[in-house]
Design a protein around this motif. Structure first.
Motif, PDB file in Angstrom:
ATOM      1  N   ALA A  99       0.828  -1.202   0.000  1.00  0.00           N
ATOM      2  CA  ALA A  99       0.000   0.000   0.000  1.00  0.00           C
ATOM      3  C   ALA A  99       0.865   1.256   0.000  1.00  0.00           C
ATOM      4  N   ARG A 102      -0.389   6.789   3.169  1.00  0.00           N
ATOM      5  CA  ARG A 102      -1.757   7.304   3.266  1.00  0.00           C
ATOM      6  C   ARG A 102      -1.962   8.601   2.494  1.00  0.00           C
ATOM      7  N   THR A 105      -2.590   7.979  -1.255  1.00  0.00           N
ATOM      8  CA  THR A 105      -3.640   7.041  -1.600  1.00  0.00           C
ATOM      9  C   THR A 105      -4.995   7.680  -1.342  1.00  0.00           C
ATOM     10  N   ARG A 107      -8.917   7.965  -0.286  1.00  0.00           N
ATOM     11  CA  ARG A 107      -9.617   7.392   0.868  1.00  0.00           C
ATOM     12  C   ARG A 107     -10.294   6.087   0.511  1.00  0.00           C
ATOM     13  N   GLU A 109      -9.272   3.867  -1.541  1.00  0.00           N
ATOM     14  CA  GLU A 109      -8.277   2.805  -1.642  1.00  0.00           C
ATOM     15  C   GLU A 109      -7.821   2.308  -0.282  1.00  0.00           C
ATOM     16  N   VAL A 110      -7.917   3.132   0.751  1.00  0.00           N
ATOM     17  CA  VAL A 110      -7.497   2.705   2.089  1.00  0.00           C
ATOM     18  C   VAL A 110      -8.677   2.332   2.972  1.00  0.00           C
ATOM     19  N   GLU A 112     -11.503   0.142   4.531  1.00  0.00           N
ATOM     20  CA  GLU A 112     -11.552  -1.280   4.829  1.00  0.00           C
ATOM     21  C   GLU A 112     -12.971  -1.679   5.156  1.00  0.00           C
TER      22      GLU A 112
END
Length: 180
Positions: A99, A102, A105, A107, A109-110, A112
């Protein structure tokens, strides 16, 4: 168990008998092997959804959960530790990059996925509610959880309350995906 006993203190414990902890691991491993055997057999008879709801599978899942709790209790009682032994963490597949930091990337994509599952049996005796009412109750609770997450600064991209497995794409009466 009190969190004020020696197992929860800052000093090393010294000699600890690992036998009860190993016995708990052995019982859990045996139950997991039993689950795999039963799952293979049930899946040979039924489709995936039916297999997920097969009473034999549900009973073994409960057994595994109970034994996992027993292992937690053994480790906690003997060592004062709070082990997280039920998380699922997947390694990146070969060729996948790790990854990005942060700030590089998006939001989405991160973000969960999180699930809270319930296995609910029908009410005993005569009642005004049934299993069909459970989704509504969970939907109300989900709204409250979303509000708490948003109040804590999280961005809840989507959520749903559904009957069946957590990955079902259910349609509401208006043709839109269930949940928010």
């Amino acid at each position: 168990m009190s969190h004020e006993d020696a197992t929860h203190g800052p000093a090393p414990l010294g000699s600890v008998d690992p036998a009860p902890m190993h016995a708990a691991v052995d019982a859990l491993a045996a139950a997991l092997h039993e689950y795999v055997g039963a799952a293979v057999g049930v899946r040979a008879e039924f489709g995936a959804h039916e297999a997920d709801e097969d009473p034999r599978i549900l009973a073994l899942e409960e057994k595994v959960g109970t034994l996992n709790a027993r292992l937690f209790d053994q480790l906690h009682g003997s060592l004062g530790m709070h082990p997280d032994l039920t998380s699922s963490v997947w390694e990146p597949e070969e060729g996948e990059e790790h990854a990005a930091p942060r700030d590089e990337t998006s939001r989405d994509e991160v973000a969960e996925e999180f699930y809270l599952g319930f296995v609910v049996a029908p009410p005993a005796g005569t009642t005004d509610v049934g299993l069909d009412d459970v989704v509504g109750l969970l939907d109300d609770a989900g709204s409250a959880v979303v509000a708490r997450l948003v109040d804590s600064g999280f961005d809840v991209v989507e959520w749903t309350a559904s009957r069946g497995d957590a990955f079902d794409d259910l349609d509401d009466d208006d043709g839109t995906e269930g949940g928010r």
